[in-house]
Design a protein around this motif. Structure first.
Motif, short mmCIF file in Angstrom:
data_model
loop_
_atom_site.label_atom_id
_atom_site.label_comp_id
_atom_site.label_asym_id
_atom_site.label_seq_id
_atom_site.Cartn_x
_atom_site.Cartn_y
_atom_site.Cartn_z
N LYS A 1 -12.30 4.77 -4.18
CA LYS A 1 -12.09 4.36 -2.70
C LYS A 1 -13.19 5.12 -2.18
CE LYS A 1 -9.20 3.97 1.15
NZ LYS A 1 -7.89 3.76 1.75
N LYS B 1 -12.06 11.09 6.65
CA LYS B 1 -11.48 11.19 5.46
C LYS B 1 -12.27 11.53 4.23
CE LYS B 1 -8.03 7.27 6.93
NZ LYS B 1 -7.27 6.41 6.61
N PHE C 1 -9.77 -2.78 10.23
CA PHE C 1 -8.61 -2.36 9.64
C PHE C 1 -7.71 -1.32 10.21
CE2 PHE C 1 -5.55 0.13 6.85
CZ PHE C 1 -5.07 -0.80 6.12
N ARG C 2 -8.56 -0.23 10.84
CA ARG C 2 -7.74 0.86 11.52
C ARG C 2 -7.32 0.20 12.98
NH1 ARG C 2 -11.71 5.66 9.71
NH2 ARG C 2 -11.37 5.24 7.13
N SER D 1 -3.41 4.07 -2.01
CA SER D 1 -4.77 3.97 -1.23
C SER D 1 -5.04 5.21 -0.81
CB SER D 1 -4.86 2.61 -0.46
OG SER D 1 -3.92 3.00 0.76
N ASP E 1 0.90 -1.11 0.00
CA ASP E 1 0.04 -0.01 0.01
C ASP E 1 0.97 1.36 -0.07
OD1 ASP E 1 -2.75 -0.57 0.13
OD2 ASP E 1 -3.17 1.08 1.67
N ASP F 1 -1.43 6.60 6.28
CA ASP F 1 -2.04 6.56 7.83
C ASP F 1 -1.54 5.63 8.47
OD1 ASP F 1 -2.99 4.88 5.29
OD2 ASP F 1 -4.41 4.12 6.60
N TYR G 1 -9.93 -11.21 3.18
CA TYR G 1 -9.31 -11.75 4.42
C TYR G 1 -9.57 -13.08 4.53
CZ TYR G 1 -8.49 -6.86 5.39
OH TYR G 1 -7.80 -5.74 5.37
N SER H 1 -12.44 -4.90 5.54
CA SER H 1 -12.41 -5.44 7.22
C SER H 1 -13.88 -5.62 7.60
CB SER H 1 -11.30 -4.91 7.84
OG SER H 1 -11.70 -3.39 8.01
N LYS I 1 -13.61 0.08 -3.89
CA LYS I 1 -13.43 -0.29 -2.33
C LYS I 1 -14.20 0.48 -1.37
CE LYS I 1 -10.27 0.04 1.28
NZ LYS I 1 -8.66 0.77 1.77
N ASP J 1 -4.37 10.22 5.83
CA ASP J 1 -3.54 9.22 4.72
C ASP J 1 -2.28 10.16 4.13
OD1 ASP J 1 -5.63 7.42 5.09
OD2 ASP J 1 -5.53 6.68 2.91
N GLN K 1 -11.51 10.87 0.13
CA GLN K 1 -12.05 9.54 -0.33
C GLN K 1 -13.53 9.67 -0.67
OE1 GLN K 1 -11.92 6.74 3.30
NE2 GLN K 1 -9.71 6.84 3.03
C1 PBG Z 1 -5.20 2.92 3.96
C2 PBG Z 1 -6.16 1.98 3.88
C3 PBG Z 1 -7.49 1.43 4.35
C4 PBG Z 1 -7.71 0.26 4.02
C5 PBG Z 1 -6.81 0.02 3.03
N1 PBG Z 1 -6.00 0.88 2.97
C6 PBG Z 1 -8.36 2.32 5.64
C7 PBG Z 1 -8.52 3.61 5.33
O1 PBG Z 1 -8.71 4.13 4.26
O2 PBG Z 1 -9.00 4.15 6.50
C8 PBG Z 1 -9.03 -0.34 4.45
C9 PBG Z 1 -8.99 -1.81 4.06
C10 PBG Z 1 -10.25 -2.68 4.85
O3 PBG Z 1 -10.93 -1.93 5.94
O4 PBG Z 1 -10.08 -3.92 4.93
N2 PBG Z 1 -5.47 3.93 3.20
#
Ligand code: PBG
Length: 329
Positions: free
Chosen positions: A199, A222, A208-209, A169, A121, A125, A318, A279, A253, A133, A226
């Motif tokens: 995204k 974000k 994920f976070r 990302s 990636d 972040d 996953y 996630s 995504k 990010d 985003q």
């Molecule tokens: C980071 C990033 C994120 C994800 C992938 N790369 C999180 C975000 O943008 O806050 C999320 C992946 C997931 O939730 O499985 N920029």
């Protein structure tokens, strides 16, 4: 004309062989990309909000990659949980050639070479002390062009560590062209760019976070970079820009709630389109299984097949290893 009783659509569904014969899409292990979390610790750290998913130390991550390779999964995507003392407002750890993710990339490449693809990636972040990010100004606004300059260094650092694909990302404008230029300039013309092109600012990223340790740090949201979940046509503009700037493949995504976007992008562009079953989607499936609301294997295979039906070339999930094992029998 399709008129009953001459036409009976149940006719082709009556037996397994016939269903196999008329099946329009099929899921293969080659459609799977497995996201993996790396820790600076040694061993395994379970992630509470992602039951069944752990962070792994660099040594163990090699074993995970080997398991993926053995299950015929073509690629893994790596995400580091950067130690707190390595996070800073400018995210400089992102372009430290000895950072956690670079060590993981190098370890996998050392052990497995070209037997498996490694995706890394590009975004700040996991490295910023504020969880955004990119670089922020005094008002917390994420700066575009100043961030892109850092992402260029990060992408080259990842490529030099051995990443086969860099996956921006971050959703800054203009980063794909800038990163392509930086990679080429650094003699990394063979490295692919898989762009997180569409995204969305989604509520499905929470676990994920937790996994990368940015949840408690993130102030605000974000939404200034985003995409708005309400927008579909705008995704076509995002993808078109990234294609023009040199993306080798694009991503949509999250996944299942955005299958309309996957289908639209697949219909309008002739490069590979991936979907990220994120996630929160994984956690929803696991919660449903834990609540007795569904059968795990069937839920995994049905949702992944849906991505293929919508036109995805592949899926980051996953569940990749579980799915591959099911597909491999
Ligand atoms: C980071 C990033 C994120 C994800 C992938 N790369 C999180 C975000 O943008 O806050 C999320 C992946 C997931 O939730 O499985 N920029």
């Amino acid at each position: 004309m399709s008129i009953y009783p001459t036409t009976r659509l149940r006719r082709t569904r009556a037996s397994q062989w016939s269903r196999a014969l008329v099946r329009e899409t099929s899921l293969s292990t080659h459609d799977l990309i497995w996201p993996l979390f790396v820790t600076s610790g040694d061993g395994e750290e379970p992630i509470a909000s992602l039951p069944g998913v752990s962070r792994w130390g660099v040594r163990q991550i090699v074993d995970r990659a080997r398991a993926a390779r053995d299950a015929h999964i073509p690629a893994v995507a790596l995400f580091p949980n950067t130690p707190a003392d390595r996070r800073s407002p400018d995210g400089a750890e992102a372009h430290n050639p000895d950072n956690l993710v670079c060590r993981a990339i190098a370890a996998i490449k050392d052990a497995l070479g070209d037997d498996i693809g490694v995706i890394a990636d590009v975004a700040l972040d996991p490295y910023t002390s504020h969880g955004q990010d990119g670089l922020v100004d005094d008002n917390g606004y994420v700066l575009n062009d100043a961030t892109v300059a850092v992402l260029m260094r990060q992408a080259v650092t990842l490529a030099e560590a051995g990443a086969d694909i860099v996956a921006p990302s971050d959703m800054m404008d203009g980063r794909i062209g800038a990163i392509r230029g930086a990679l080429d300039e650094a003699g990394q013309a063979r490295v692919q760019i898989m762009s997180y092109a569409a995204k969305y600012a989604s509520a499905f990223y929470g676990p994920f976070r937790d996994a990368v340790g940015s949840r408690g740090l993130l102030k605000g949201d974000k939404r200034s970079y985003q995409m708005d979940p309400a927008n579909a046509r705008e995704a076509l503009r995002e993808v078109a820009m990234d294609v023009d700037e040199g993306a080798d493949s694009v991503m949509v995504k999250p996944g299942l709630p955005y299958l309309d976007i996957v289908a639209m992008v697949a219909a309008n562009f002739d490069l590979p389109v991936y979907a990220y079953q994120v996630s929160g989607e994984y956690a929803m499936i696991e919660a449903a299984v834990a609540a007795g609301a569904g059968e795990r294997d069937a839920l995994i295979l049905e949702t992944l097949t849906a991505f293929k039906r919508a036109g995805a070339s592949g899926v980051l999930t996953y569940h990749a290893l579980d799915a591959a094992r099911l597909l491999n029998g």
